[in-house]
Design a protein around this motif. Structure first.
Motif, short mmCIF file in Angstrom:
data_model
loop_
_atom_site.label_atom_id
_atom_site.label_comp_id
_atom_site.label_asym_id
_atom_site.label_seq_id
_atom_site.Cartn_x
_atom_site.Cartn_y
_atom_site.Cartn_z
N ALA A 22 -1.65 10.72 -2.93
CA ALA A 22 -1.64 11.66 -4.45
C ALA A 22 -2.53 11.25 -5.48
O ALA A 22 -2.67 10.03 -5.75
CB ALA A 22 -0.29 11.68 -4.71
N SER A 23 -3.22 12.08 -6.08
CA SER A 23 -4.29 11.85 -7.24
C SER A 23 -3.59 11.07 -8.47
O SER A 23 -4.17 10.25 -9.02
CB SER A 23 -5.19 12.93 -7.52
OG SER A 23 -4.19 14.08 -8.14
N ASP A 24 -2.41 11.34 -8.40
CA ASP A 24 -1.76 10.89 -9.80
C ASP A 24 -1.46 9.48 -9.52
O ASP A 24 -1.28 8.64 -10.35
CB ASP A 24 -0.41 11.74 -10.06
CG ASP A 24 0.57 11.48 -8.94
OD1 ASP A 24 0.22 11.44 -7.59
OD2 ASP A 24 1.86 11.95 -9.15
N LEU A 25 -1.12 8.91 -8.23
CA LEU A 25 -1.00 7.51 -7.94
C LEU A 25 -2.22 6.86 -8.19
O LEU A 25 -2.40 5.59 -8.62
CB LEU A 25 -0.44 7.25 -6.73
CG LEU A 25 1.03 7.74 -6.43
CD1 LEU A 25 1.42 7.39 -4.92
CD2 LEU A 25 1.84 6.81 -7.39
N ILE A 26 -3.33 7.41 -7.73
CA ILE A 26 -4.65 6.72 -7.98
C ILE A 26 -4.84 6.65 -9.46
O ILE A 26 -5.70 5.38 -9.68
CB ILE A 26 -5.78 7.67 -7.33
CG1 ILE A 26 -5.62 7.55 -5.60
CG2 ILE A 26 -7.38 7.10 -7.59
CD1 ILE A 26 -6.66 8.76 -5.03
N GLN A 27 -4.72 7.74 -10.10
CA GLN A 27 -4.99 7.60 -11.62
C GLN A 27 -4.17 6.54 -12.30
O GLN A 27 -4.73 5.68 -13.18
CB GLN A 27 -4.93 9.08 -12.13
CG GLN A 27 -5.23 9.00 -13.61
CD GLN A 27 -5.14 10.41 -14.08
OE1 GLN A 27 -4.91 11.48 -13.44
NE2 GLN A 27 -5.63 10.56 -15.50
N LYS A 28 -2.95 6.38 -11.61
CA LYS A 28 -2.07 5.51 -12.24
C LYS A 28 -2.20 3.92 -12.07
O LYS A 28 -2.02 2.99 -12.88
CB LYS A 28 -0.72 5.83 -11.92
CG LYS A 28 0.53 5.12 -12.41
CD LYS A 28 1.94 5.60 -11.84
CE LYS A 28 3.05 4.81 -12.45
NZ LYS A 28 4.52 5.47 -11.95
N TYR A 29 -2.74 3.58 -10.91
CA TYR A 29 -2.86 2.32 -10.60
C TYR A 29 -4.22 1.86 -10.36
O TYR A 29 -4.59 0.65 -10.00
CB TYR A 29 -2.32 2.15 -9.04
CG TYR A 29 -0.62 2.00 -9.35
CD1 TYR A 29 0.10 1.32 -10.03
CD2 TYR A 29 0.01 3.21 -8.65
CE1 TYR A 29 1.39 1.45 -10.30
CE2 TYR A 29 1.40 3.12 -8.90
CZ TYR A 29 2.05 2.42 -9.42
OH TYR A 29 3.53 2.45 -9.68
N ASN A 30 -5.26 2.67 -10.60
CA ASN A 30 -6.66 2.33 -10.59
C ASN A 30 -7.17 1.40 -11.86
O ASN A 30 -7.64 2.07 -12.81
CB ASN A 30 -7.59 3.47 -10.41
CG ASN A 30 -9.10 3.18 -10.12
OD1 ASN A 30 -9.28 1.94 -9.58
ND2 ASN A 30 -9.89 3.95 -10.46
N VAL A 31 -6.79 0.11 -11.78
CA VAL A 31 -7.28 -0.80 -13.10
C VAL A 31 -7.91 -1.76 -12.35
O VAL A 31 -8.16 -2.04 -11.17
CB VAL A 31 -5.71 -1.23 -13.72
CG1 VAL A 31 -4.80 -0.24 -14.15
CG2 VAL A 31 -4.76 -1.95 -12.38
N ALA A 32 -8.44 -2.57 -13.36
CA ALA A 32 -9.15 -3.81 -12.74
C ALA A 32 -8.36 -4.84 -12.47
O ALA A 32 -7.23 -5.12 -13.00
CB ALA A 32 -10.17 -4.29 -14.03
N GLY A 33 -8.58 -5.27 -11.17
CA GLY A 33 -7.68 -6.60 -10.68
C GLY A 33 -8.30 -7.39 -9.75
O GLY A 33 -9.30 -6.96 -9.11
N PRO A 34 -8.07 -8.60 -9.58
CA PRO A 34 -8.60 -9.63 -8.51
C PRO A 34 -8.41 -9.15 -7.11
O PRO A 34 -7.66 -8.33 -6.83
CB PRO A 34 -7.66 -10.72 -8.50
CG PRO A 34 -7.04 -10.74 -9.86
CD PRO A 34 -6.73 -9.20 -10.14
N ARG A 35 -9.10 -9.59 -6.27
CA ARG A 35 -9.05 -9.53 -4.65
C ARG A 35 -8.23 -10.82 -4.09
O ARG A 35 -8.01 -10.36 -2.84
CB ARG A 35 -10.20 -9.53 -4.17
CG ARG A 35 -11.35 -8.09 -4.73
CD ARG A 35 -12.46 -8.06 -3.72
NE ARG A 35 -12.36 -7.64 -2.37
CZ ARG A 35 -11.91 -6.35 -2.18
NH1 ARG A 35 -12.04 -5.19 -2.84
NH2 ARG A 35 -11.67 -6.25 -0.88
#
Length: 454
Positions: free
Chosen positions: A2-15
């Motif tokens: 779901a594109s809303d989940l991508i938009q919601k959780y697409n933040v900068a973060g470590p690997r």
């Protein structure tokens, strides 16, 4: 997805190849003597039972690939090989002098840069020199990163004779437009030759690295690249997102504009398409961004619950201590991290003066050690637990509150002392780990330090 989940959780973060992550190391409390004590402690605890790992950084490349985030030195002067190898072996001698007995080496990985920039003869000198001060484990896993354009049959034959059994080739993408943008022109025929020669030479595991989210890349390019990959059926595939971090890597990632990159939604479509193609071809998804055939040792490590993750990525050879040799290499004693200086000249000068070339690091606190285990569990096993007091830390209740939204979205399942990432939650494993990252939570960065999670 779901594109809303991508938009919601697409933040900068470590690997999360380490915890704490490098930007949160307490460098002011670190020094060389603390690091040496840390590595001696770890060696004394684990050498006889599991041995150690070695990562050797070979930084030289003949040309610059603009997608690359590694520490490299661009040169066509191969006269740099011999003095650099001598410096690496002297650094290894300094570590050997700290230890009461010869270490048992369970794993060696040659990274870069381009390890096959070095001649086969010089790579033999390097490995032979390492084992003058070490014993080889009967279970040794030895691997290197190969460039399909310059890995020769001689390289493969000599490395196989030295005990190397795994190679990973950087493929990235087979589309000419994408290859031109990232300055990595390599026809399928070169990858095929290098792959078949590795198998003929006796390498038991051949891996391919494929990247999605590259400039000008489309879903159709991913389909084409994986269709070609299926013709060769490498044993392992690293299928991962391009990390666009030009603010860290400088001009190396400025060979194109941000507008040339796929959107977060397009990147996720590329990943989901490629992932399904790999699963349909018989690969099994392992941890984050990795796939393996059931015959490969990485899959077997998952089955036997021995898979591990460190600065080299996922590995089936867990050791408590990993020593990094060479410019910019990072070492991990489990109780501490140390990174070498990043300049070739400074590195060689320090080693020539018998000074261990570390310039920064971190000694883990008791809390760090507990959280590190949780994050490692999530990255490797997609689950973690806190059944006993030693698995608990003071702010764990706050972590579980932070995770309520992800639980509501179906990304994780939580009970009173257990957390497991669902199939739906796999693409967001970095976000889930971030909830446990107390150093990040207590000190949110004011500027972007990491690549985007999606």
């Amino acid at each position: 997805m779901a594109s809303d989940l991508i938009q919601k959780y697409n933040v900068a973060g470590p690997r999360y190849t380490s915890y704490p992550t490098v930007p949160y190391w307490e460098e002011q409390d670190f020094n060389s003597e603390k690091w040496k004590s840390s590595i001696i402690r770890s060696f004394n605890e684990s050498n006889s039972s599991e041995g150690i790992s070695l990562y050797i950084h070979l930084p030289f490349c003949e040309s610059l690939c603009t997608f690359c985030g590694c520490n490299k030195r661009i040169t066509k002067n191969h006269g740099v090989e011999d003095p650099y190898i001598k410096s690496v072996l002297r650094e290894w001698e300094m570590y050997s002098e700290l230890l009461e007995e010869d270490p048992v080496v369970k794993e060696i990985h040659l990274g870069g840069g381009t390890p096959t920039f070095f001649s086969a003869e010089n790579l033999k000198l390097l490995i032979d020199g390492i084992f003058k001060k070490a014993k080889r484990s009967s279970e040794a896993e030895m691997s290197f990163e190969g460039h399909p354009n310059n890995t020769t049959k001689e390289h493969l034959e000599i490395l196989a004779a030295l005990g190397f059994n795994r190679v990973s080739y950087g493929v990235q993408d087979y589309n000419p437009t994408v290859q031109k943008a990232i300055h990595r022109i390599q026809p399928f025929e070169n990858v095929k030759r290098a792959t078949l020669q590795a198998r003929e030479t006796g390498f038991s595991s051949v891996g391919h690295d494929i990247i999605f989210g590259l400039p000008f890349q489309t879903k159709e390019h991913i389909i084409h690249t994986i269709e070609r990959t299926k013709e060769l059926m490498p044993d392992r595939i690293a299928f991962y997102s391009y990390a666009h971090v030009p603010w860290i890597k400088g001009n190396g990632q400025r060979g194109f504009n941000e507008k040339d990159l796929p959107t977060a939604k397009e990147k996720r479509e590329q990943y989901e398409t490629g992932k399904q193609m790999l699963l349909d071809a018989g690969y099994v998804e392992i941890g984050m961004d990795h796939f393996a055939l059931r015959t490969d040792s990485l899959y077997k490590a998952v089955e036997e619950k021995t898979i591990h993750r460190n600065f080299m990525g996922y590995t089936n050879s867990k050791t408590q201590a990993m020593i990094g040799l060479g410019v910019s290499a990072i070492s991990d004693s489990w109780y501490g991290f140390a990174q070498n200086v990043k300049s070739v000249e400074e590195y060689q000068e320090l080693v020539s003066k018998d000074i261990l070339p570390v310039y920064r690091g971190h000694i883990l606190t008791d809390e760090d050690l507990v959280i590190r285990k949780h994050i490692l569990n999530l990255m490797c096993k997609l689950k973690t637990s806190w059944y006993t007091r030693k698995e608990f830390f003071k702010e764990l209740p706050d972590v579980l509150i932070r995770l309520k939204e992800m639980q509501k979205d179906g990304l994780i399942e939580i009970d009173s002392n257990y957390l497991e990432i669902t199939e739906k939650g796999r693409p967001f494993v970095r976000n889930i780990c971030m909830a446990f990252d107390m150093r990040l939570q207590r000190n949110k960065p004011q500027t972007q330090l990491f690549s985007m999670t999606v």
